[in-house]
Design a protein around this motif. Structure first.
Motif, PDB file in Angstrom:
ATOM      1  N   ALA A 274       0.833  -1.201   0.000  1.00  0.00           N
ATOM      2  CA  ALA A 274       0.000   0.000   0.000  1.00  0.00           C
ATOM      3  C   ALA A 274       0.869   1.254   0.000  1.00  0.00           C
ATOM      4  CB  ALA A 274      -0.921  -0.013   1.223  1.00  0.00           C
ATOM      5  N   LEU A 275       1.872   1.283   0.876  1.00  0.00           N
ATOM      6  CA  LEU A 275       2.749   2.455   0.954  1.00  0.00           C
ATOM      7  C   LEU A 275       3.604   2.582  -0.304  1.00  0.00           C
ATOM      8  CD1 LEU A 275       3.986   4.834   2.433  1.00  0.00           C
ATOM      9  CD2 LEU A 275       5.506   3.248   3.645  1.00  0.00           C
ATOM     10  N   TRP A 276       4.140   1.465  -0.793  1.00  0.00           N
ATOM     11  CA  TRP A 276       5.003   1.505  -1.979  1.00  0.00           C
ATOM     12  C   TRP A 276       4.207   1.971  -3.207  1.00  0.00           C
ATOM     13  CZ3 TRP A 276       9.263   2.416  -4.083  1.00  0.00           C
ATOM     14  CH2 TRP A 276       9.666   1.900  -5.307  1.00  0.00           C
ATOM     15  N   THR A 277       3.004   1.459  -3.374  1.00  0.00           N
ATOM     16  CA  THR A 277       2.171   1.876  -4.505  1.00  0.00           C
ATOM     17  C   THR A 277       1.858   3.360  -4.425  1.00  0.00           C
ATOM     18  OG1 THR A 277       1.158  -0.321  -4.684  1.00  0.00           O
ATOM     19  CG2 THR A 277      -0.054   1.517  -5.646  1.00  0.00           C
ATOM     20  N   PHE A 278       1.474   3.816  -3.252  1.00  0.00           N
ATOM     21  CA  PHE A 278       1.151   5.233  -3.082  1.00  0.00           C
ATOM     22  C   PHE A 278       2.379   6.105  -3.353  1.00  0.00           C
ATOM     23  CE2 PHE A 278       0.439   9.152  -0.734  1.00  0.00           C
ATOM     24  CZ  PHE A 278      -0.866   9.462  -1.094  1.00  0.00           C
ATOM     25  N   ARG A 279       3.543   5.663  -2.878  1.00  0.00           N
ATOM     26  CA  ARG A 279       4.783   6.420  -3.094  1.00  0.00           C
ATOM     27  C   ARG A 279       5.101   6.543  -4.586  1.00  0.00           C
ATOM     28  NH1 ARG A 279       8.458   9.701  -3.352  1.00  0.00           N
ATOM     29  NH2 ARG A 279      10.509   9.495  -2.394  1.00  0.00           N
ATOM     30  N   VAL A 280       4.954   5.454  -5.317  1.00  0.00           N
ATOM     31  CA  VAL A 280       5.240   5.481  -6.751  1.00  0.00           C
ATOM     32  C   VAL A 280       4.239   6.381  -7.484  1.00  0.00           C
ATOM     33  CG1 VAL A 280       5.322   4.104  -8.860  1.00  0.00           C
ATOM     34  CG2 VAL A 280       6.351   3.218  -6.756  1.00  0.00           C
ATOM     35  N   LEU A 281       2.959   6.281  -7.129  1.00  0.00           N
ATOM     36  CA  LEU A 281       1.950   7.121  -7.776  1.00  0.00           C
ATOM     37  C   LEU A 281       2.205   8.600  -7.498  1.00  0.00           C
ATOM     38  CD1 LEU A 281      -1.293   5.011  -7.161  1.00  0.00           C
ATOM     39  CD2 LEU A 281      -0.008   5.273  -9.292  1.00  0.00           C
ATOM     40  N   GLN A 282       2.654   8.906  -6.280  1.00  0.00           N
ATOM     41  CA  GLN A 282       3.028  10.296  -5.992  1.00  0.00           C
ATOM     42  C   GLN A 282       4.150  10.761  -6.908  1.00  0.00           C
ATOM     43  OE1 GLN A 282       3.910  10.119  -1.702  1.00  0.00           O
ATOM     44  NE2 GLN A 282       2.362  11.716  -1.405  1.00  0.00           N
ATOM     45  N   GLU A 283       5.155   9.904  -7.072  1.00  0.00           N
ATOM     46  CA  GLU A 283       6.311  10.267  -7.888  1.00  0.00           C
ATOM     47  C   GLU A 283       5.905  10.434  -9.353  1.00  0.00           C
ATOM     48  OE1 GLU A 283      10.355  11.313  -7.592  1.00  0.00           O
ATOM     49  OE2 GLU A 283       8.980  10.652  -6.008  1.00  0.00           O
TER      50      GLU A 283
END
Length: 753
Positions: A381-390
């Motif tokens: 969940a955190l990794w996906t959100f981090r990538v989408l932010q980037e």
């Protein structure tokens, strides 16, 4: 000297446990294995003990609660062994405070665990990015305070209530003891057992922790009266056991109060303590009939478990369970994928595609972006959100504007759902900054404590508390605890029915996001979306003979059960149902449809994305410049083949099962690779792929911070430590991920749309 050591009470108790109470020792061996990170590391179980969280932070209070939990478990161990074995050591009855003396001499096993745990959590915290080294002493102080207070209260109770031989028989027999029927009924049987035993203890540890000799004249005391001393002690132990169990169950009425949601590891130790006390009580009161009684209880418990008053379903909140269940059979599934039905759903999606294209200039052929995110609990969940932010920061959100659909499984879907909702809100709130790190804290906040606490105080017994959603009442369970906490963590932005997304998805203001979950009855996927997508579960036109339907359209299948009112959080939970943590959901069909984590079928969401491309290939060819598939994996795609050694006997038994589990991601990856290669070579448009991988071992941390620290992989859990969060957030800086960002940037660098 050797004889003095061997015949001392602590050693004799330890040897007795090795001979008789191996199950109790196994509890401590399990805990030691967890603390030493030899068991459950992949699931992050050790970190629940070494870095406990309370009220979303690790503090001296969280360690204090751990001290309380471990102290209660230790006292459960002492009470259980005293009830089962204390009476065979007759000298205890004639010394002051017999139970307290027993605990002191029975502390070898708990002391070893306490020593290992203390040293390990201090070592762990020293390497856990503490803001100040002094926090270690705060944590240790909190842990010590919690333990000392618990022991003081319990030992204080026994100091005032448990009597030794001389106090008990100095006057009249304790009135309460004489009223207990089970004491008189069993006294003769225990007297016979006592006569057969030989006391082999010559020394014991006193309250001053010095060896004291056992009275040589024990034989002159009446054995029947000695046993009455133990029975009086046992009665007090039984009462405090009942009190502790009643207290834990009472807390179940307030389980939603965050202040009462103990650290997950503390809840686990309390659960172990209850089990130890129950086993001890059964063994003591039932004696030789204990095993038979337990087997009978298990048999009848299993037999009656499917009766309605015990087998209460874990429901999907928002659905109407009050009407007759929907037939669940092959005829029903075939009727949902009739060619006319499939065509109708395709036409609806074609209109969405047209609305998506209308956002760009009329004379352009925009790049169509699909995002597939893998499962993997909180880390995904955190990794996906981090990538989408980037990705969103590339060209001021241009890539997000081009994104038509999100797919995925489990934690990856949670990250996508949270980002998508924030993106929707940003369209009407210009002050909302999608790159804000506060959202990373929200999506990665602890979600495990309330689940384990609910399991302890509620789900192990009959669930009876209800809550209202959408005008209907549902039972509270671990699923509710998961949704409630995730809703709090994300500030309530996702607490809406799936139907609320229908219009904004249709207008292409946000990407489509079919939430998938695996139907355990037959292995099909259940596609949850406000827009019916029957075309994802059959051939392109639905006309192939003898075709097995691969998925079920949720909205159309449950059309009589108010499917658009399904709570979106429930849909996310159904996609992320981790076995034994969140329960399988039962849906209103006949037979009952059960769902679990869709990661077992497709953990990467790639299959759904490719099928969507295949179904709408003609429109994509005519109206776009091709597809960019962005995959967000919570694991590396290409790993070096590990070396192996000749297996031992036990490894030959368990290795095949272990290989199936450990290689499941590899099997799915290879299957997805075959499908992608086929699509890339056969579709009438260009398909590009960009892959992001969570690979903390490849983070060049020395270049970023000057540190030579090696980043460790985060565990598969619904709770992350500070160090795990850091490893996830920093993984965006691996060379491969930075290259992926550059590839996306170059793709959209000079596009007119």
């Amino acid at each position: 000297m050797t004889e003095k050591f061997i015949l001392s009470f602590p050693i004799q108790l330890f040897l007795l446990h090795l001979r008789k109470n191996i199950a109790l020792i196994a509890v401590y061996l399990l805990l030691i294995g967890i603390v030493l990170e030899q068991f459950g590391v992949v699931l992050g179980i050790p970190f629940l003990f070494l870095d406990p969280e309370y009220l979303h932070q690790t503090s001296w209070i969280s360690f204090g609660l751990m001290g309380v939990g471990l102290a209660i478990l230790t006292m459960a161990f002492h009470m259980t062994t005293y009830m089962m074995d204390g009476r065979q050591f007759r000298f205890l009855a004639v010394i002051p405070k017999p139970f307290i003396h027993f605990c002191i001499n029975n502390s070898i096993i708990p002391f070893v665990f306490y020593l290992i745990y203390t040293l390990k959590f201090i070592h762990f915290q020293l390497n856990n990015d503490l803001s100040e080294p002094r926090l270690i002493w705060e944590y240790f102080g909190g842990f010590s305070l919690g333990s000392i207070l618990t022991y003081t209260l319990i030992f204080g109770y026994f100091a005032f209530t448990n009597k030794d031989f001389f106090i008990l028989f100095a006057g009249t027999l304790d009135k309460r003891l004489r009223k207990v029927r089970f004491t008189r009924a069993t006294i003769l049987g225990r007297y016979k057992d006592l006569k057969k035993r030989k006391d082999e203890v010559h020394f014991y540890l006193g309250l001053n922790l010095k060896l004291q000799p056992v009275r040589p004249d024990i034989s002159r005391f009446e054995a029947q009266k000695l046993l009455k001393v133990f029975d009086q002690n046992h009665l007090n132990l039984f009462l405090i056991q009942l009190g502790l169990i009643a207290l834990v169950l009472f807390l179940g009425f307030f389980k939603e109060k965050e202040i009462l949601q103990f650290p997950a590891a503390m809840s686990a130790t309390l659960l172990l303590a209850i089990l130890v006390m129950v086993v001890g009580a059964l063994s003591f009161w039932l004696r030789n009939w204990a095993t038979v009684t337990v087997l009978v209880l298990i048999f009848f418990g299993n037999y009656f478990s499917n009766f309605s008053f015990l087998n209460r379903p874990h429901e999907a909140f928002g659905l109407d369970y009050s009407i007759a269940p929907t037939p669940y059979n092959l005829a029903r599934l075939d009727s949902l994928t009739h060619p006319d039905t499939i065509q109708k759903d395709q036409e609806n999606t074609l209109q969405i595609l047209a609305n998506w294209k209308s956002k760009f200039s009329e004379d352009s052929l925009p790049k169509l972006v699909l995002v597939a995110a893998s499962g993997g609990g909180q880390r995904a969940a955190l990794w996906t959100f981090r990538v989408l932010q980037e990705i969103h920061q590339i060209k001021q959100g241009k890539v997000t504007q081009h994104t038509l659909m999100y797919t995925g499984a489990s934690g990856g879907v949670l990250g996508e759902a949270f980002f998508r909702e924030l993106f929707l809100r940003s369209q009407t709130d210009s002050s909302l900054d999608l790159s804000n790190a506060i959202y990373q804290d929200q999506i990665s906040a602890d979600n495990l404590n309330p689940i384990i606490f609910t399991m302890l105080v509620n789900d192990l017994l009959i669930r009876n508390q209800k809550f209202e959603y959408g005008g209907r009442k549902y039972l509270k369970d671990r699923g509710y605890a998961f949704e409630h906490q995730f809703n709090l963590n994300t500030l309530g932005v996702l607490d809406k029915p799936i139907g609320s997304y229908r219009e904004v998805e249709f207008a292409a203001k946000i990407p489509l996001m079919p939430v998938t979950t695996l139907v355990t009855n037959d292995g099909r996927k259940l596609i949850i979306s406000p827009h019916s997508m029957s075309y994802l579960g059959s051939s392109r036109l639905g006309k192939l003979p003898n075709e097995k339907r691969q998925s079920i359209d949720f909205v159309r299948f449950f059309k009589n059960h108010d499917p658009q009112n399904l709570r979106f959080l429930s849909a996310l939970r159904m996609s992320a149902t981790f076995p034994f943590i969140t329960p399988n959901v039962q849906l209103p069909s006949n037979p009952v449809m059960e769902t679990m984590d869709t990661g077992l079928s497709d953990n990467f969401g790639v299959q759904d994305a490719l099928r969507f491309m295949y179904v709408f290939q003609d429109w994509i060819r005519e109206n776009t410049s091709g597809v960019l598939l962005i995959t967000i994996r919570d694991s590396e795609k290409n790993l070096e083949i590990p070396s192996t050694e000749p297996p031992r006997i036990l490894e030959k038994i368990f290795t095949p099962l272990k290989n199936i589990y450990s290689n499941w991601d590899n099997v799915q990856t290879i299957q997805n690779e075959v499908l992608f290669n086929y699509m890339a070579e056969s579709m009438p448009f260009q398909i590009d792929r960009v892959e992001f991988e969570y690979a903390p071992e490849k983070v060049q941390l020395e270049e970023l911070t000057g540190s030579q620290e090696v980043m460790q992989r985060a565990s598969l859990n619904w709770r992350l430590t500070a160090r795990e969060k850091k490893s996830i957030l920093e993984s965006i800086y691996t060379p491969a991920n930075q290259s992926a960002i550059e590839k996306i940037r170059s793709t959209f660098e000079n596009r007119p749309d």
